[in-house]
Design an enzyme around this catalytic site. Sequence first.
Site, PDB file in Angstrom:
ATOM      1  N   GLY A  23     -22.360  74.410  13.941  1.00 27.97           N
ATOM      2  CA  GLY A  23     -21.382  74.247  13.114  1.00 27.97           C
ATOM      3  C   GLY A  23     -19.933  73.649  13.716  1.00 27.97           C
ATOM      4  CG  ASP A  24     -17.639  75.704  16.974  1.00 29.78           C
ATOM      5  OD1 ASP A  24     -17.455  76.534  16.224  1.00 29.78           O
ATOM      6  OD2 ASP A  24     -18.508  76.789  18.393  1.00 29.78           O
ATOM      7  N   GLY A  25     -19.823  71.763  16.005  1.00 26.36           N
ATOM      8  CA  GLY A  25     -19.903  70.276  15.801  1.00 26.36           C
ATOM      9  C   GLY A  25     -19.416  69.594  14.725  1.00 26.36           C
TER      10      GLY A  25
END
Length: 81
Positions: A23-25
């Site tokens: 999700g961060d990516g």
Amino acid sequence: MEPLQNDKKALGEISSLNLAYIGDGVYELMVRERLLRQGGRVRDLHTLAVEQVRAEAQAVAADRLLPLLTEREAAVYRRGR
């Protein structure tokens, strides 16, 4: 590593840490794309991207969005957090 399958069971078996990692990516890529469309020097774009994707900034954004989510969406968020 086997590719992720597109079914609920396989997705349900992904750990919370792995969901947060991917999700961060995805979020960083979306922020970088938006900033790139606005234009500017790469150094400045990088600084802006870092400011927006760091954990503190994501927490502020999540606080604003959580009241707008359905219970199911909020559960997905909490699982990936």
